[in-house]
Design an enzyme around this catalytic site. Structure first.
Site, PDB file in Angstrom:
ATOM      1  N   CYS A  71       2.591 -88.147  17.216  1.00 50.70           N
ATOM      2  CA  CYS A  71       2.390 -87.160  18.289  1.00 50.70           C
ATOM      3  C   CYS A  71       1.202 -86.250  17.949  1.00 50.70           C
ATOM      4  O   CYS A  71       1.106 -85.741  16.829  1.00 50.70           O
ATOM      5  CB  CYS A  71       3.660 -86.339  18.479  1.00 50.70           C
ATOM      6  N   CYS A  75       3.675 -79.225  15.636  1.00 51.18           N
ATOM      7  CA  CYS A  75       4.911 -78.424  15.639  1.00 51.18           C
ATOM      8  C   CYS A  75       5.461 -78.482  14.212  1.00 51.18           C
ATOM      9  O   CYS A  75       5.805 -79.566  13.731  1.00 51.18           O
ATOM     10  CB  CYS A  75       5.928 -78.986  16.621  1.00 51.18           C
ATOM     11  N   CYS A  78       8.443 -80.686  13.054  1.00 52.67           N
ATOM     12  CA  CYS A  78       8.707 -82.013  13.627  1.00 52.67           C
ATOM     13  C   CYS A  78       8.214 -83.188  12.785  1.00 52.67           C
ATOM     14  O   CYS A  78       7.023 -83.303  12.486  1.00 52.67           O
ATOM     15  CB  CYS A  78       8.096 -82.096  15.023  1.00 52.67           C
ATOM     16  N   CYS A 115      20.056 -89.633  26.830  1.00 51.14           N
ATOM     17  CA  CYS A 115      18.827 -88.825  26.745  1.00 51.14           C
ATOM     18  C   CYS A 115      17.736 -89.631  26.061  1.00 51.14           C
ATOM     19  O   CYS A 115      17.946 -90.158  24.972  1.00 51.14           O
ATOM     20  CB  CYS A 115      19.080 -87.569  25.915  1.00 51.14           C
ATOM     21  N   CYS A 146      18.781 -87.969  31.062  1.00 49.44           N
ATOM     22  CA  CYS A 146      17.978 -86.831  30.618  1.00 49.44           C
ATOM     23  C   CYS A 146      16.758 -87.412  29.918  1.00 49.44           C
ATOM     24  O   CYS A 146      16.879 -88.423  29.223  1.00 49.44           O
ATOM     25  CB  CYS A 146      18.798 -85.993  29.634  1.00 49.44           C
ATOM     26  N   CYS A 206      17.214 -78.460  30.845  1.00 51.36           N
ATOM     27  CA  CYS A 206      17.842 -78.412  29.520  1.00 51.36           C
ATOM     28  C   CYS A 206      16.838 -77.737  28.607  1.00 51.36           C
ATOM     29  O   CYS A 206      15.775 -78.300  28.336  1.00 51.36           O
ATOM     30  CB  CYS A 206      18.153 -79.835  29.050  1.00 51.36           C
ATOM     31  N   ARG A 278      24.731 -76.990  23.838  1.00 46.11           N
ATOM     32  CA  ARG A 278      24.832 -78.158  22.952  1.00 46.11           C
ATOM     33  C   ARG A 278      24.600 -77.785  21.496  1.00 46.11           C
ATOM     34  O   ARG A 278      23.567 -77.228  21.145  1.00 46.11           O
ATOM     35  CB  ARG A 278      23.849 -79.266  23.368  1.00 46.11           C
TER      36      ARG A 278
HETATM   37  N1  SAM Z   1       7.634 -84.152  22.556  1.00 44.26           N
HETATM   38  C1  SAM Z   1       8.563 -83.560  23.401  1.00 44.26           C
HETATM   39  C2  SAM Z   1       8.643 -82.052  23.246  1.00 44.26           C
HETATM   40  O1  SAM Z   1       8.248 -81.513  22.218  1.00 44.26           O
HETATM   41  O2  SAM Z   1       9.141 -81.418  24.183  1.00 44.26           O
HETATM   42  C3  SAM Z   1       9.974 -84.130  23.291  1.00 44.26           C
HETATM   43  C4  SAM Z   1      10.543 -84.473  21.938  1.00 44.26           C
HETATM   44  S1  SAM Z   1      10.746 -83.130  20.798  1.00 44.26           S
HETATM   45  C5  SAM Z   1      11.203 -83.994  19.327  1.00 44.26           C
HETATM   46  C6  SAM Z   1      12.264 -82.355  21.370  1.00 44.26           C
HETATM   47  C7  SAM Z   1      12.802 -81.191  20.587  1.00 44.26           C
HETATM   48  O3  SAM Z   1      13.399 -81.629  19.380  1.00 44.26           O
HETATM   49  C8  SAM Z   1      11.843 -80.127  20.124  1.00 44.26           C
HETATM   50  O4  SAM Z   1      11.481 -79.243  21.141  1.00 44.26           O
HETATM   51  C9  SAM Z   1      12.649 -79.412  19.052  1.00 44.26           C
HETATM   52  O5  SAM Z   1      13.371 -78.352  19.621  1.00 44.26           O
HETATM   53  C10 SAM Z   1      13.606 -80.505  18.561  1.00 44.26           C
HETATM   54  N2  SAM Z   1      13.311 -80.864  17.156  1.00 44.26           N
HETATM   55  C11 SAM Z   1      12.292 -81.601  16.712  1.00 44.26           C
HETATM   56  N3  SAM Z   1      12.311 -81.702  15.364  1.00 44.26           N
HETATM   57  C12 SAM Z   1      13.379 -80.988  14.947  1.00 44.26           C
HETATM   58  C13 SAM Z   1      13.919 -80.693  13.652  1.00 44.26           C
HETATM   59  N4  SAM Z   1      13.344 -81.136  12.549  1.00 44.26           N
HETATM   60  N5  SAM Z   1      15.028 -79.944  13.591  1.00 44.26           N
HETATM   61  C14 SAM Z   1      15.611 -79.481  14.729  1.00 44.26           C
HETATM   62  N6  SAM Z   1      15.145 -79.725  15.974  1.00 44.26           N
HETATM   63  C15 SAM Z   1      14.028 -80.463  16.078  1.00 44.26           C
HETATM   64 FE1  SF4 Z   2       5.366 -83.900  19.406  1.00 48.63          FE
HETATM   65 FE2  SF4 Z   2       7.416 -83.326  17.863  1.00 48.63          FE
HETATM   66 FE3  SF4 Z   2       6.010 -81.376  18.930  1.00 48.63          FE
HETATM   67 FE4  SF4 Z   2       7.572 -82.954  20.536  1.00 48.63          FE
HETATM   68  S1  SF4 Z   2       8.245 -81.543  18.924  1.00 48.63           S
HETATM   69  S2  SF4 Z   2       5.483 -82.267  20.923  1.00 48.63           S
HETATM   70  S3  SF4 Z   2       7.374 -84.893  19.417  1.00 48.63           S
HETATM   71  S4  SF4 Z   2       5.268 -82.868  17.440  1.00 48.63           S
END
Ligand code: SAM
Ligand code: SF4
Ligand code: DTB
Length: 335
Positions: A71, A75, A78, A115, A146, A206, A278
């Site tokens: 990606c 973040c 992530c 989802c 979802c 959500c 959730r």
């Molecule tokens: N890329 C899209 C986005 O960021 O909206 C969808 C997928 S992203 C993985 C969805 C959510 O997963 C993120 O907004 C975050 O809140 C959660 N998430 C990702 N990595 C995580 C982690 N290591 N621990 C807890 N929640 C996590």
């Molecule tokens: Fe990409 Fe992860 Fe950020 Fe979603 S949370 S935008 S998958 S880096």
């Protein structure tokens, strides 16, 4: 924890019961709730929970990563960000047959919602078309749908709505102030704009966040105040406990204690009493007792199945054993 003035707490106590669903919450009120004695907080959360939901029912969703890794977004939490070396394999968008096979399996396992998550900043129009077909297919199987695909334009939200999508997940993740410390490639406002597009398209929202990223109680209060002052409360609010993944900047973040995590759930339940809350990522790292505390605080939904997107979730058998111990049962889908 800094205690707020008795007056403010009293004001919060006396104000809320007049009307349960409020959109005028203030940061100070949210902070006051966080500083309540734990038993008082849980009693209040439980009382509201029972007004809006069957006390012992938990909604069950199964998650599938339909496009994993690589990606472009940065973040800090992530494992799928291309900015970090986390060992997550990059995979292209799955084909529809494999997605539908996973949905059938989720239904057999007892899920009521499926989802689908994609590691995109935003979907391109061709990928969106493919996701719309997946939504239609999953609905035919008899599951609620979802998706979480990143940012959406108005027309993209409309398209998903036309495909019959039930929920769009898009988290605000933390407070506006702390957001900049965690995510550098998009703004809080970008996130709120997508939520607006989703809401205007008539799709259930959500939206929630992550606790345990080094944020303060004030940041948690800020996040919940933002959610609770949206024009409509998100119908579904995921509260994730950070899964600290090696290779991400947050890998060494100490785990948040279970009582503070349960407090966050209870405050969310009080501020958004009619929303499904959730208990999301992080359950694999929690004891049964910590999860029980979260259900007592008002959580009434989980992800079910042994993986989330890329990280581990409890085995189904362990979850069913926990449900048995607590006398919980899966709720029936509304749609
Ligand atoms: N890329 C899209 C986005 O960021 O909206 C969808 C997928 S992203 C993985 C969805 C959510 O997963 C993120 O907004 C975050 O809140 C959660 N998430 C990702 N990595 C995580 C982690 N290591 N621990 C807890 N929640 C996590
Ligand atoms: Fe990409 Fe992860 Fe950020 Fe979603 S949370 S935008 S998958 S880096
Ligand atoms: C949400 O709030 N939590 C889920 C879902 N929405 C998409 C994702 C959790 C991801 C945890 C890290 C992973 O497994 O990659």
């Amino acid at each position: 924890m800094a205690l707020l003035s008795k007056d403010l707490i009293q004001q919060t106590v006396s104000k809320a019961p007049q009307t349960d669903i409020r959109h005028d919450w203030t940061l100070a009120e949210a902070e006051a709730l966080f500083s309540f004695p734990f038993n008082d907080l849980l009693f209040r959360a439980q009382t509201l929970h029972r007004k809006f939901f069957a006390a012992n029912e938990v909604q069950i969703s199964t998650l599938l990563s339909i496009k994993t890794g690589g990606c472009p977004e940065d973040c800090a939490y992530c494992p799928q960000s291309a900015h970090y070396e986390t060992g997550t394999n990059r995979e292209p968008l799955m084909n529809i047959d494999s997605v539908l096979a996973a949905a059938r399996e989720a239904k057999r396992g007892g899920a009521s919602r499926f989802c689908m998550g994609a590691a995109w900043r935003r979907p391109n129009d061709q990928d969106l078309e493919a996701v719309c077909q997946m939504v239609e297919g999953v609905k035919e199987i008899g599951l609620e749908t979802c998706v979480t695909l990143g940012m959406l334009r108005e027309d993209q939200a409309e398209k998903l709505s036309e495909s019959g999508l039930n929920y769009y997940n898009h988290n605000i993740d933390t407070s506006e102030e702390y957001y900049k410390e965690i995510i550098t490639t998009r703004s809080y406002e970008d996130r709120l704009n997508t939520l607006e597009n989703v809401r205007n398209a008539g799709i259930n929202v959500c939206s929630g966040g992550i606790v345990g990223m080094g944020e303060t109680q004030k940041d948690r209060s800020g996040m919940l105040t933002t959610l609770a002052t949206l024009p409509e409360h998100p119908q579904s609010v995921p509260i994730n406990m950070l899964v600290a993944v090696e290779g991400t900047p947050l890998s060494d973040e100490p785990a948040i204690d279970a009582i503070n995590f349960a407090r966050t759930i209870a405050v969310a339940r009080i501020m958004m009493p009619a929303s499904v809350l959730r208990l999301s990522a992080g359950r694999n790292e929690m004891t049964d007792e910590a999860q029980a505390l979260c259900f007592a605080a008002g959580a009434n939904s989980i992800f079910y199945g042994d993986v989330l997107l890329t990280t581990d979730n409890p085995e189904r058998a362990a979850d069913m054993a926990l449900f048995d111990r607590l006398g919980l049962k899966p709720s029936k889908p509304k749609t």
